[in-house]
Motif scaffolding. Structure first.
Motif, short mmCIF file in Angstrom:
data_model
loop_
_atom_site.label_atom_id
_atom_site.label_comp_id
_atom_site.label_asym_id
_atom_site.label_seq_id
_atom_site.Cartn_x
_atom_site.Cartn_y
_atom_site.Cartn_z
N ASP A 210 0.82 -1.21 0.00
CA ASP A 210 0.00 0.00 0.00
C ASP A 210 0.86 1.27 0.00
O ASP A 210 0.51 2.26 -0.64
CB ASP A 210 -0.92 0.01 1.22
CG ASP A 210 -1.89 -1.16 1.21
OD1 ASP A 210 -2.70 -1.24 0.27
OD2 ASP A 210 -1.82 -1.99 2.14
N VAL A 212 5.04 2.69 -0.13
CA VAL A 212 6.49 2.51 -0.24
C VAL A 212 7.15 3.74 0.37
O VAL A 212 6.81 4.88 0.02
CB VAL A 212 6.94 2.35 -1.70
CG1 VAL A 212 8.48 2.36 -1.78
CG2 VAL A 212 6.39 1.08 -2.30
N LEU A 225 8.19 0.80 -7.02
CA LEU A 225 6.97 1.37 -7.59
C LEU A 225 6.18 0.31 -8.34
O LEU A 225 4.94 0.28 -8.29
CB LEU A 225 7.31 2.53 -8.52
CG LEU A 225 6.12 3.26 -9.15
CD1 LEU A 225 5.21 3.86 -8.09
CD2 LEU A 225 6.61 4.35 -10.11
N THR A 228 3.85 -1.66 -6.06
CA THR A 228 2.78 -1.02 -5.29
C THR A 228 1.43 -1.62 -5.67
O THR A 228 1.22 -2.09 -6.78
CB THR A 228 2.73 0.50 -5.54
OG1 THR A 228 2.60 0.75 -6.93
CG2 THR A 228 3.98 1.18 -5.01
N GLY A 232 -1.90 2.61 -4.47
CA GLY A 232 -0.81 2.70 -3.51
C GLY A 232 -0.19 4.09 -3.51
O GLY A 232 -0.46 4.92 -4.38
N PHE A 234 3.56 6.03 -3.18
CA PHE A 234 5.02 5.92 -3.21
C PHE A 234 5.59 7.21 -2.64
O PHE A 234 5.42 8.29 -3.23
CB PHE A 234 5.50 5.69 -4.64
CG PHE A 234 6.98 5.49 -4.76
CD1 PHE A 234 7.51 4.21 -4.88
CD2 PHE A 234 7.85 6.57 -4.77
CE1 PHE A 234 8.89 4.03 -5.00
CE2 PHE A 234 9.22 6.39 -4.89
CZ PHE A 234 9.75 5.12 -4.99
N CYS A 257 -1.80 4.65 -8.90
CA CYS A 257 -1.09 4.95 -7.66
C CYS A 257 -0.55 6.38 -7.69
O CYS A 257 -0.52 7.04 -8.73
CB CYS A 257 0.03 3.96 -7.41
SG CYS A 257 1.38 4.03 -8.61
#
Length: 324
Positions: A210, A212, A225, A228, A232, A234, A257
């Motif tokens: 979820d 990073v 990445l 993810t 998500g 990053f 994401c």
């Protein structure tokens, strides 16, 4: 008073310890007797003129400190001499006495030691801002922490666990991962031996992570990445590898994401109240015994070059503290 001075850009060995005039506080400012000063990786860069902030020579390294107020300038209302405080300044803390703005200080509870407080602002402040303000991290989510045994990496493992996340610590050796597990990591990835993307996918049953948390950069960023989850987040923390990656923008499109920058140093000036709330939360966790920052070593001011060389060589586990 004694001060560590960078009088010419170069390695830690070029730093000198000299007597300088003890400053007096102007209006709205406070004089603090420094009991402990926290060092960070960026201190190894700023003395070489390789950091985003470029102070005029001579200057002292060290951005975070804890100590006791000695004097207050006109207009200061929130503090008084004798108060225990912690604070952040972009540079200049590696000396016996500092003068800072009233707004740069946070009152320090008696239960929190100076050595611990001096190491809270940068790494833990950055990390709580990253997870709370930028990632909106929720309990039960999965967080992958790159560089998990470094300064901010250690903080990320601890705080993510405190916030109820499942933590996957990622580092370059089993020794570092063992340290990360002692901090509360649930799972680990040795990216010197495993493909980071594949390992993270496998550990999440193909779903991906979820959040990073990436203070490393380089080739690991794109791998993380790609691992993810849908929607998500990053978090771009920094580039300790020395390489700023070029990310294919089709990846956030296809994954739905977000890539979110974390610039704590600017955020605390733009949202000082949010910064104070985050510092209050960190201090509460320390007082409750739920957050136990690891101090790698404590050095006298005269040995600051040794301490910075340890940081530059990636030999530290946790915070490095200097006591003027």
């Amino acid at each position: 008073m004694k001060a560590c001075l960078c009088k010419s850009f170069g390695p830690p060995s070029s730093l000198v310890i000299e007597e300088v005039e003890t400053p007096a506080p102007g209006a709205g400012k406070v004089t603090v007797r420094v009991k402990a000063c926290g060092l960070n990786f960026f201190d190894t860069l700023i003395i070489r003129n390789k950091y985003q902030f470029k102070p005029e020579l001579p200057f002292s390294p060290g951005a975070e400190f804890a100590g006791v107020i000695e004097a207050c300038g006109d207009g200061v209302s929130g503090f008084q001499p004798g108060d225990r405080v912690m604070g952040y300044m972009c540079w200049g803390a590696a000396r016996e006495v500092v003068v800072v703005r009233e707004g740069d200080l946070v009152k320090l509870p008696d239960e929190v030691a100076f050595d611990i407080a001096a190491g809270l602002s940068v790494t833990y402040g950055t990390t709580l801002h990253a997870f709370r303000d930028r990632a909106d991290l929720k309990p039960g989510e999965t967080v992958a922490v790159l560089g998990a045994s470094g300064g901010v990496g250690q903080a990320a493992v601890e705080i993510a666990a405190l916030m109820g996340a499942k933590v996957i610590a990622c580092a370059s050796s089993e020794e570092k991962l063992t340290f990360a597990r002692s901090l509360g990591a649930d799972l680990t990835v040795d990216y010197s031996r495993q493909n980071l993307k594949e390992a993270l996918k496998e550990l999440t049953d193909g779903k991906g992570v979820d959040v990073v948390y990436d203070p490393v950069g380089g080739e690991l960023s794109e791998q993380a990445l790609r691992a993810t989850a849908w929607e998500g987040r990053f978090l771009v923390i920094g580039f300790a590898s020395g390489d700023i990656p070029k990310i294919p923008l089709n990846l956030p499109l296809l994954k739905g994401c977000d890539i979110r920058g974390v610039f704590w140093g600017d955020a605390l000036t733009r949202d000082p109240e949010g910064h104070r709330q985050n510092m209050a939360q960190l201090l509460e966790w320390v007082r409750e015994g739920r957050l136990k920052p690891h101090v790698h070593g404590v050095y006298p001011l005269e040995d600051i070059a040794v301490a910075l060389e340890e940081i530059a060589a990636r030999k530290v586990r946790g915070k490095v503290i200097v006591r003027p």
